[in-house]
Design a protein around this motif. Structure first.
Motif, PDB file in Angstrom:
ATOM      1  N   MET A 172       0.864  -1.177   0.000  1.00 49.26           N
ATOM      2  CA  MET A 172       0.000   0.000   0.000  1.00 49.26           C
ATOM      3  C   MET A 172       0.904   1.232   0.000  1.00 49.26           C
ATOM      4  O   MET A 172       1.947   1.232   0.655  1.00 49.26           O
ATOM      5  N   ILE A 173       0.498   2.252  -0.721  1.00 47.98           N
ATOM      6  CA  ILE A 173       1.277   3.480  -0.798  1.00 47.98           C
ATOM      7  C   ILE A 173       0.595   4.534   0.081  1.00 47.98           C
ATOM      8  O   ILE A 173      -0.549   4.920  -0.179  1.00 47.98           O
ATOM      9  N   ALA A 174       1.282   4.981   1.124  1.00 47.58           N
ATOM     10  CA  ALA A 174       0.738   5.977   2.065  1.00 47.58           C
ATOM     11  C   ALA A 174       0.974   7.376   1.498  1.00 47.58           C
ATOM     12  O   ALA A 174       2.079   7.901   1.551  1.00 47.58           O
ATOM     13  N   LEU A 175      -0.076   7.971   0.939  1.00 45.72           N
ATOM     14  CA  LEU A 175       0.025   9.265   0.273  1.00 45.72           C
ATOM     15  C   LEU A 175      -0.630  10.369   1.088  1.00 45.72           C
ATOM     16  O   LEU A 175      -1.643  10.142   1.750  1.00 45.72           O
ATOM     17  N   GLU A 176      -0.073  11.568   0.998  1.00 46.30           N
ATOM     18  CA  GLU A 176      -0.678  12.751   1.609  1.00 46.30           C
ATOM     19  C   GLU A 176      -0.656  13.893   0.603  1.00 46.30           C
ATOM     20  O   GLU A 176       0.368  14.135  -0.052  1.00 46.30           O
ATOM     21  N   ASN A 177      -1.770  14.593   0.483  1.00 48.74           N
ATOM     22  CA  ASN A 177      -1.883  15.755  -0.393  1.00 48.74           C
ATOM     23  C   ASN A 177      -1.449  16.987   0.392  1.00 48.74           C
ATOM     24  O   ASN A 177      -2.142  17.432   1.298  1.00 48.74           O
ATOM     25  N   MET A 178      -0.293  17.532   0.032  1.00 47.49           N
ATOM     26  CA  MET A 178       0.247  18.714   0.702  1.00 47.49           C
ATOM     27  C   MET A 178      -0.177  20.010   0.011  1.00 47.49           C
ATOM     28  O   MET A 178       0.176  21.096   0.452  1.00 47.49           O
ATOM     29  N   GLY A 179      -0.923  19.893  -1.073  1.00 46.86           N
ATOM     30  CA  GLY A 179      -1.316  21.062  -1.840  1.00 46.86           C
ATOM     31  C   GLY A 179      -2.608  21.694  -1.362  1.00 46.86           C
ATOM     32  O   GLY A 179      -3.249  21.227  -0.411  1.00 46.86           O
ATOM     33  N   ALA A 180      -3.004  22.763  -2.054  1.00 46.16           N
ATOM     34  CA  ALA A 180      -4.223  23.506  -1.724  1.00 46.16           C
ATOM     35  C   ALA A 180      -5.414  23.052  -2.561  1.00 46.16           C
ATOM     36  O   ALA A 180      -6.533  23.513  -2.341  1.00 46.16           O
ATOM     37  N   GLU A 181      -5.192  22.165  -3.518  1.00 44.57           N
ATOM     38  CA  GLU A 181      -6.250  21.692  -4.413  1.00 44.57           C
ATOM     39  C   GLU A 181      -6.425  20.183  -4.268  1.00 44.57           C
ATOM     40  O   GLU A 181      -5.458  19.468  -3.966  1.00 44.57           O
TER      41      GLU A 181
END
Length: 151
Positions: free
Chosen positions: A100-109
């Protein structure tokens, strides 16, 4: 004799998922794609399915890194900075070794990653141990993600 590589986990055995490949002659990493589309709101994190497991030698691990284009263009990062898949994670009883790939969205969109899109890269590496390491009792892996040391 199998040395190292990727296989589908049984839940995705009939799915048309992209198997990891190196894209150039001297690429270190195997591009890893998602098995399902995911959408992340700003600040949201997710464990994204790949449908894959990896087998390797006992003194090796698979190092997982975000593809630079995901970090720069889509403002994504791996929650754990670098993923480490140990050789004994393969076929463990909890999740069959599903990566599993643990992803986080650090952006504003919001970010949408389509099924089959390359999101990470995996690099097989050997590791060294310290003097006396063989003298300590080691646990046998009994579970999946985050299971070592858990009582």
């Amino acid at each position: 004799m199998k040395l190292r590589g990727f296989e589908k986990v049984s839940a995705y055995k009939d799915a048309d998922i992209v198997m990891p490949v190196r894209k150039t002659e001297t690429s270190a990493g195997y591009d890893i794609c998602l098995a399902e589309t995911v959408e992340l709101a700003p600040g949201q994190s997710v464990m994204a399915a790949t449908g894959l497991k990896a087998y390797m030698q006992p003194d090796e691990f698979l190092s997982i890194h975000i593809r630079s284009s995901m970090g720069i263009k889509k403002h994504l990062r791996l929650l754990n900075s670098v993923g480490i898949v140990d050789s004994d994670y393969y076929d463990n009883p909890d999740n069959e070794g599903h990566i599993m790939i643990a992803l986080e969205n650090m952006g504003a969109e919001p970010v949408r990653i389509a099924r089959g899109e390359r999101v990470a890269q995996g690099i097989f590496l050997r590791y060294l141990t310290t003097d006396g390491d063989g003298e300590t009792v080691k646990e046998k892996r009994s579970g999946g993600f985050g299971s070592t040391g858990r009582k």
